[in-house]
Scaffold this motif. Sequence first.
Motif, PDB file in Angstrom:
ATOM      1  N   GLU A 140     -18.038 173.505  53.965  1.00  0.00           N
ATOM      2  CA  GLU A 140     -19.489 173.344  53.772  1.00  0.00           C
ATOM      3  C   GLU A 140     -19.756 172.273  52.716  1.00  0.00           C
ATOM      4  N   MET A 141     -18.884 172.237  51.696  1.00  0.00           N
ATOM      5  CA  MET A 141     -19.041 171.267  50.626  1.00  0.00           C
ATOM      6  C   MET A 141     -18.827 169.846  51.145  1.00  0.00           C
ATOM      7  N   ASP A 142     -17.786 169.674  51.981  1.00  0.00           N
ATOM      8  CA  ASP A 142     -17.530 168.365  52.564  1.00  0.00           C
ATOM      9  C   ASP A 142     -18.728 167.912  53.384  1.00  0.00           C
ATOM     10  N   ARG A 143     -19.281 168.869  54.118  1.00  0.00           N
ATOM     11  CA  ARG A 143     -20.405 168.572  54.998  1.00  0.00           C
ATOM     12  C   ARG A 143     -21.602 168.093  54.157  1.00  0.00           C
ATOM     13  N   GLU A 144     -21.840 168.800  53.054  1.00  0.00           N
ATOM     14  CA  GLU A 144     -22.961 168.439  52.194  1.00  0.00           C
ATOM     15  C   GLU A 144     -22.755 167.073  51.560  1.00  0.00           C
ATOM     16  N   ARG A 145     -21.479 166.785  51.192  1.00  0.00           N
ATOM     17  CA  ARG A 145     -21.185 165.491  50.579  1.00  0.00           C
ATOM     18  C   ARG A 145     -21.421 164.370  51.589  1.00  0.00           C
ATOM     19  N   LEU A 146     -21.090 164.651  52.846  1.00  0.00           N
ATOM     20  CA  LEU A 146     -21.274 163.668  53.908  1.00  0.00           C
ATOM     21  C   LEU A 146     -22.763 163.393  54.125  1.00  0.00           C
ATOM     22  N   ILE A 147     -23.544 164.453  54.148  1.00  0.00           N
ATOM     23  CA  ILE A 147     -24.988 164.303  54.324  1.00  0.00           C
ATOM     24  C   ILE A 147     -25.573 163.535  53.135  1.00  0.00           C
ATOM     25  N   LEU A 148     -25.055 163.842  51.945  1.00  0.00           N
ATOM     26  CA  LEU A 148     -25.510 163.143  50.742  1.00  0.00           C
ATOM     27  C   LEU A 148     -25.206 161.650  50.848  1.00  0.00           C
ATOM     28  N   ALA A 149     -24.017 161.330  51.357  1.00  0.00           N
ATOM     29  CA  ALA A 149     -23.624 159.924  51.502  1.00  0.00           C
ATOM     30  C   ALA A 149     -24.586 159.190  52.419  1.00  0.00           C
ATOM     31  N   VAL A 150     -24.915 159.822  53.529  1.00  0.00           N
ATOM     32  CA  VAL A 150     -25.835 159.199  54.483  1.00  0.00           C
ATOM     33  C   VAL A 150     -27.215 159.023  53.852  1.00  0.00           C
ATOM     34  N   SER A 151     -27.669 160.042  53.131  1.00  0.00           N
ATOM     35  CA  SER A 151     -29.003 159.951  52.538  1.00  0.00           C
ATOM     36  C   SER A 151     -29.041 158.888  51.447  1.00  0.00           C
ATOM     37  N   ARG A 152     -27.911 158.703  50.743  1.00  0.00           N
ATOM     38  CA  ARG A 152     -27.854 157.666  49.714  1.00  0.00           C
ATOM     39  C   ARG A 152     -27.895 156.277  50.332  1.00  0.00           C
ATOM     40  N   ILE A 153     -27.221 156.125  51.474  1.00  0.00           N
ATOM     41  CA  ILE A 153     -27.248 154.843  52.170  1.00  0.00           C
ATOM     42  C   ILE A 153     -28.679 154.552  52.630  1.00  0.00           C
ATOM     43  N   GLN A 154     -29.334 155.590  53.164  1.00  0.00           N
ATOM     44  CA  GLN A 154     -30.725 155.432  53.597  1.00  0.00           C
ATOM     45  C   GLN A 154     -31.623 155.074  52.412  1.00  0.00           C
ATOM     46  N   ALA A 155     -31.387 155.751  51.284  1.00  0.00           N
ATOM     47  CA  ALA A 155     -32.194 155.499  50.086  1.00  0.00           C
ATOM     48  C   ALA A 155     -31.999 154.065  49.607  1.00  0.00           C
ATOM     49  N   ALA A 156     -30.755 153.593  49.707  1.00  0.00           N
ATOM     50  CA  ALA A 156     -30.459 152.229  49.283  1.00  0.00           C
ATOM     51  C   ALA A 156     -31.179 151.225  50.169  1.00  0.00           C
ATOM     52  N   LEU A 157     -31.204 151.500  51.464  1.00  0.00           N
ATOM     53  CA  LEU A 157     -31.899 150.609  52.404  1.00  0.00           C
ATOM     54  C   LEU A 157     -33.391 150.571  52.095  1.00  0.00           C
ATOM     55  N   THR A 158     -33.945 151.753  51.872  1.00  0.00           N
ATOM     56  CA  THR A 158     -35.371 151.843  51.569  1.00  0.00           C
ATOM     57  C   THR A 158     -35.692 151.088  50.280  1.00  0.00           C
ATOM     58  N   ALA A 159     -34.847 151.327  49.265  1.00  0.00           N
ATOM     59  CA  ALA A 159     -35.072 150.701  47.966  1.00  0.00           C
ATOM     60  C   ALA A 159     -34.962 149.181  48.053  1.00  0.00           C
ATOM     61  N   ALA A 160     -34.122 148.701  48.928  1.00  0.00           N
ATOM     62  CA  ALA A 160     -33.928 147.258  49.071  1.00  0.00           C
ATOM     63  C   ALA A 160     -34.972 146.656  50.005  1.00  0.00           C
ATOM     64  N   GLY A 161     -35.879 147.495  50.504  1.00  0.00           N
ATOM     65  CA  GLY A 161     -36.945 146.990  51.354  1.00  0.00           C
ATOM     66  C   GLY A 161     -36.555 146.855  52.804  1.00  0.00           C
ATOM     67  N   VAL A 162     -35.389 147.397  53.162  1.00  0.00           N
ATOM     68  CA  VAL A 162     -34.964 147.354  54.555  1.00  0.00           C
ATOM     69  C   VAL A 162     -35.307 148.706  55.184  1.00  0.00           C
ATOM     70  N   THR A 163     -36.312 148.724  56.004  1.00  0.00           N
ATOM     71  CA  THR A 163     -36.703 149.988  56.627  1.00  0.00           C
ATOM     72  C   THR A 163     -36.514 149.898  58.139  1.00  0.00           C
ATOM     73  N   HIS A 164     -36.600 151.067  58.776  1.00  0.00           N
ATOM     74  CA  HIS A 164     -36.432 151.099  60.217  1.00  0.00           C
ATOM     75  C   HIS A 164     -37.631 150.471  60.945  1.00  0.00           C
ATOM     76  N   HIS A 165     -38.735 150.367  60.197  1.00  0.00           N
ATOM     77  CA  HIS A 165     -39.940 149.819  60.818  1.00  0.00           C
ATOM     78  C   HIS A 165     -39.886 148.296  60.840  1.00  0.00           C
ATOM     79  N   GLY A 166     -39.159 147.730  59.847  1.00  0.00           N
ATOM     80  CA  GLY A 166     -39.138 146.272  59.728  1.00  0.00           C
ATOM     81  C   GLY A 166     -38.409 145.673  60.882  1.00  0.00           C
TER      82      GLY A 166
END
Length: 144
Positions: free
Chosen positions: A118-144
């Motif tokens: 379960e911990m590995d799974r949560e870490r994996l989800i965290l990794a994905v959300s961090r990548i998404q957060a980085a994209l958002t923060a850099a101004g790269v969104t799915h809408h662009g």
Amino acid sequence: MSNVHKLLQHLDKVKRTGPCTWSARCSAHDDKGPSLTITEKDDGRVLVHCFAGCDVNDVLGAVGLTFADLYPPRVVDHRVGPDRRPFPAADVLRAVGFEALVVAAAAVAMLAGEPFSEMDRERLILAVSRIQAALTAAGVTHHG
Ligand SMILES: [Zn+2]
């Protein structure tokens, strides 16, 4: 506790061989002498090498650890956020690269048929959300 000590406490015949290096009995094979070298890098990563050729996954698995345990915790927190301007592009790329490594390590573990906690799974989800957060923060969104 640092990542390296989290590992060392599980190993036998641990001996400090340098400022950031240790030797120990390998946990993955019937080791007569200390075949394992453990190196702590400046950024907190821990490198493990067995001179008998054991896979790092096996060495860690034998003491109940995974690659995720050797990564420094929260390297990207406080850096990736939409509030920070101007945005440090190099930091974002570094963070994304690190999270990609986490995802890759998880994929390797899964392919090897290792139990996925379960911990590995949560870490994996965290990794994905961090990548998404980085994209958002850099101004790269799915809408662009
Ligand atoms: Zn070994």
